[in-house]
Design a protein around this motif. Structure first.
Motif, PDB file in Angstrom:
ATOM      1  N   GLU A 162       0.824  -1.204   0.000  1.00  0.00           N
ATOM      2  CA  GLU A 162       0.000   0.000   0.000  1.00  0.00           C
ATOM      3  C   GLU A 162       0.859   1.254   0.000  1.00  0.00           C
ATOM      4  OE1 GLU A 162      -0.824   1.099   4.644  1.00  0.00           O
ATOM      5  OE2 GLU A 162      -2.276  -0.211   3.668  1.00  0.00           O
ATOM      6  N   ARG A 163       0.326   2.306  -0.603  1.00  0.00           N
ATOM      7  CA  ARG A 163       0.929   3.631  -0.539  1.00  0.00           C
ATOM      8  C   ARG A 163      -0.063   4.540   0.169  1.00  0.00           C
ATOM      9  NH1 ARG A 163       1.142   8.122  -4.408  1.00  0.00           N
ATOM     10  NH2 ARG A 163      -0.008   6.825  -5.893  1.00  0.00           N
ATOM     11  N   VAL A 164       0.306   5.049   1.321  1.00  0.00           N
ATOM     12  CA  VAL A 164      -0.594   5.872   2.123  1.00  0.00           C
ATOM     13  C   VAL A 164      -0.811   7.216   1.427  1.00  0.00           C
ATOM     14  CG1 VAL A 164      -0.932   7.030   4.331  1.00  0.00           C
ATOM     15  CG2 VAL A 164       0.094   4.739   4.258  1.00  0.00           C
ATOM     16  N   LEU A 165      -2.082   7.577   1.281  1.00  0.00           N
ATOM     17  CA  LEU A 165      -2.472   8.840   0.674  1.00  0.00           C
ATOM     18  C   LEU A 165      -3.476   9.509   1.611  1.00  0.00           C
ATOM     19  CD1 LEU A 165      -3.011   7.592  -2.998  1.00  0.00           C
ATOM     20  CD2 LEU A 165      -1.080   8.941  -2.152  1.00  0.00           C
ATOM     21  N   GLY A 166      -3.004  10.426   2.430  1.00  0.00           N
ATOM     22  CA  GLY A 166      -3.876  11.045   3.418  1.00  0.00           C
ATOM     23  C   GLY A 166      -4.299  10.026   4.457  1.00  0.00           C
ATOM     24  N   ASP A 167      -5.613   9.900   4.646  1.00  0.00           N
ATOM     25  CA  ASP A 167      -6.136   8.945   5.620  1.00  0.00           C
ATOM     26  C   ASP A 167      -6.468   7.598   4.990  1.00  0.00           C
ATOM     27  OD1 ASP A 167      -5.990  10.801   7.686  1.00  0.00           O
ATOM     28  OD2 ASP A 167      -8.004  11.583   7.292  1.00  0.00           O
ATOM     29  N   ALA A 168      -6.172   7.429   3.708  1.00  0.00           N
ATOM     30  CA  ALA A 168      -6.471   6.182   3.013  1.00  0.00           C
ATOM     31  C   ALA A 168      -5.199   5.696   2.318  1.00  0.00           C
ATOM     32  CB  ALA A 168      -7.610   6.387   2.011  1.00  0.00           C
ATOM     33  N   TRP A 169      -5.354   4.783   1.349  1.00  0.00           N
ATOM     34  CA  TRP A 169      -4.194   4.216   0.671  1.00  0.00           C
ATOM     35  C   TRP A 169      -4.595   3.736  -0.722  1.00  0.00           C
ATOM     36  CZ3 TRP A 169      -4.571  -0.859  -0.940  1.00  0.00           C
ATOM     37  CH2 TRP A 169      -5.621  -1.611  -0.364  1.00  0.00           C
ATOM     38  N   ALA A 170      -3.584   3.462  -1.529  1.00  0.00           N
ATOM     39  CA  ALA A 170      -3.798   2.877  -2.852  1.00  0.00           C
ATOM     40  C   ALA A 170      -2.672   1.892  -3.117  1.00  0.00           C
ATOM     41  CB  ALA A 170      -3.826   3.958  -3.930  1.00  0.00           C
ATOM     42  N   TRP A 171      -2.862   1.029  -4.110  1.00  0.00           N
ATOM     43  CA  TRP A 171      -1.795   0.098  -4.478  1.00  0.00           C
ATOM     44  C   TRP A 171      -0.540   0.873  -4.870  1.00  0.00           C
ATOM     45  CZ3 TRP A 171      -3.182  -4.079  -2.434  1.00  0.00           C
ATOM     46  CH2 TRP A 171      -4.475  -4.617  -2.566  1.00  0.00           C
ATOM     47  N   ASP A 172       0.605   0.403  -4.399  1.00  0.00           N
ATOM     48  CA  ASP A 172       1.866   1.112  -4.592  1.00  0.00           C
ATOM     49  C   ASP A 172       2.647   0.527  -5.769  1.00  0.00           C
ATOM     50  OD1 ASP A 172       4.111   2.628  -4.379  1.00  0.00           O
ATOM     51  OD2 ASP A 172       4.775   1.812  -2.450  1.00  0.00           O
ATOM     52  N   ARG A 173       2.593   1.193  -6.910  1.00  0.00           N
ATOM     53  CA  ARG A 173       3.349   0.725  -8.075  1.00  0.00           C
ATOM     54  C   ARG A 173       4.853   0.850  -7.860  1.00  0.00           C
ATOM     55  NH1 ARG A 173      -0.138   0.362 -12.519  1.00  0.00           N
ATOM     56  NH2 ARG A 173      -2.050   1.569 -12.301  1.00  0.00           N
ATOM     57  N   ARG A 174       5.265   1.895  -7.159  1.00  0.00           N
ATOM     58  CA  ARG A 174       6.683   2.208  -7.054  1.00  0.00           C
ATOM     59  C   ARG A 174       7.467   1.149  -6.297  1.00  0.00           C
ATOM     60  NH1 ARG A 174       5.976   8.324  -4.995  1.00  0.00           N
ATOM     61  NH2 ARG A 174       4.465   7.222  -3.708  1.00  0.00           N
ATOM     62  N   SER A 175       6.816   0.444  -5.381  1.00  0.00           N
ATOM     63  CA  SER A 175       7.521  -0.582  -4.617  1.00  0.00           C
ATOM     64  C   SER A 175       7.369  -1.976  -5.227  1.00  0.00           C
ATOM     65  CB  SER A 175       7.007  -0.605  -3.174  1.00  0.00           C
ATOM     66  OG  SER A 175       5.677  -1.113  -3.122  1.00  0.00           O
ATOM     67  N   SER A 176       6.578  -2.096  -6.293  1.00  0.00           N
ATOM     68  CA  SER A 176       6.297  -3.416  -6.852  1.00  0.00           C
ATOM     69  C   SER A 176       7.426  -3.872  -7.771  1.00  0.00           C
ATOM     70  CB  SER A 176       4.982  -3.402  -7.636  1.00  0.00           C
ATOM     71  OG  SER A 176       3.888  -3.200  -6.765  1.00  0.00           O
ATOM     72  N   ALA A 177       7.809  -5.132  -7.589  1.00  0.00           N
ATOM     73  CA  ALA A 177       8.847  -5.737  -8.430  1.00  0.00           C
ATOM     74  C   ALA A 177       8.248  -6.448  -9.626  1.00  0.00           C
ATOM     75  CB  ALA A 177       9.682  -6.715  -7.596  1.00  0.00           C
ATOM     76  N   VAL A 178       6.921  -6.506  -9.695  1.00  0.00           N
ATOM     77  CA  VAL A 178       6.222  -7.196 -10.785  1.00  0.00           C
ATOM     78  C   VAL A 178       5.124  -6.279 -11.314  1.00  0.00           C
ATOM     79  CG1 VAL A 178       6.667  -9.445  -9.730  1.00  0.00           C
ATOM     80  CG2 VAL A 178       4.512  -8.260  -9.243  1.00  0.00           C
ATOM     81  N   PRO A 179       4.603  -6.549 -12.509  1.00  0.00           N
ATOM     82  CA  PRO A 179       3.481  -5.749 -13.003  1.00  0.00           C
ATOM     83  C   PRO A 179       2.247  -5.938 -12.122  1.00  0.00           C
ATOM     84  CG  PRO A 179       4.502  -6.984 -14.794  1.00  0.00           C
ATOM     85  CD  PRO A 179       5.067  -7.526 -13.518  1.00  0.00           C
TER      86      PRO A 179
END
Length: 215
Positions: A162-179
């Motif tokens: 997860e990538r924290v965005l404010g009080d919520a989150w979204a899938w974190d592309r930047r840390s992913s080693a796979v598509p």
């Protein structure tokens, strides 16, 4: 402990618990079921792209990745083809992510095929955060259903943090080693399902899903 997560080491925290994700595997989609949503996503720099479908409702969602290929050149025409075959109520995309760059080509393909541009719905950042949270809840609470044998989706789910965005989150592309486009695509598809089953609103056509899905 999430898929691939080991708390003894300084590694990223994988978001989806392995046991809960495995438990979401269920029967394949019934041949008489409506395809309510088609969605797509693109990985960073257009390396790969994915198309997903969703059926059912938010209380009983079914998701499936039906196409996952290198590049993006194939994507617009394939989406138009699937829309004409399935007649979904909406085609969804996270417009705030890499897939946003493909909105123009997709709409051009829709226009050429006689498909209304109004069918395409772009999620903004807030809507995508809500989609990610809803998808996660459906996994851990046992509502989500998906077929077995979805290799790219399983790989993405096993790596996504997860990538924290404010009080919520979204899938974190930047840390992913796979598509992770397969995971993003099904996340968007599930979010756009109706609150109650589509058959409440209209009668469905009968088709064989295998006729339209590619290996």
């Amino acid at each position: 402990v999430g898929i691939g997560e080991d708390p003894r080491f300084n590694v990223k925290a994988i978001k989806l618990p392995a046991d809960k994700w495995a438990a979401t595997v269920g029967p394949d989609l019934d041949a008489n079921a409506e395809i309510d949503v088609i969605s797509f996503d693109v990985d960073v720099d257009g390396a790969k792209a994915s198309i997903a479908i969703a059926s059912g409702s938010l209380s009983s969602p079914y998701v499936e990745v039906i196409d996952h290929r290198d590049g993006v050149g194939w994507l617009p025409a394939r989406l138009a083809e699937l829309v004409l075959k399935f007649s979904p109520t909406v085609v969804g995309v996270n417009g705030a992510g890499p897939a946003g760059a493909q909105v123009g080509p997709v709409l051009a393909a829709f226009a050429e095929a006689g498909i209304s541009a109004e069918l395409l719905e772009q999620l903004n950042t807030n809507a995508f955060k809500q989609a990610c949270g809803g998808f996660y809840s459906d996994v851990v609470e046992g509502r989500l259903r998906r077929p077995a044998g979805q290799g790219p989706l399983d790989v993405a789910a096993g790596d996504a943090a997860e990538r924290v965005l404010g009080d919520a989150w979204a899938w974190d592309r930047r840390s992913s080693a796979v598509p992770i486009s397969p995971l993003v695509a099904v996340t968007v598809a599930r979010a756009l399902l109706p609150t109650i089953p589509a058959e409440t609103f209209y009668s469905g056509s009968v088709f064989d899903l295998d006729d339209f899905l590619e290996d």
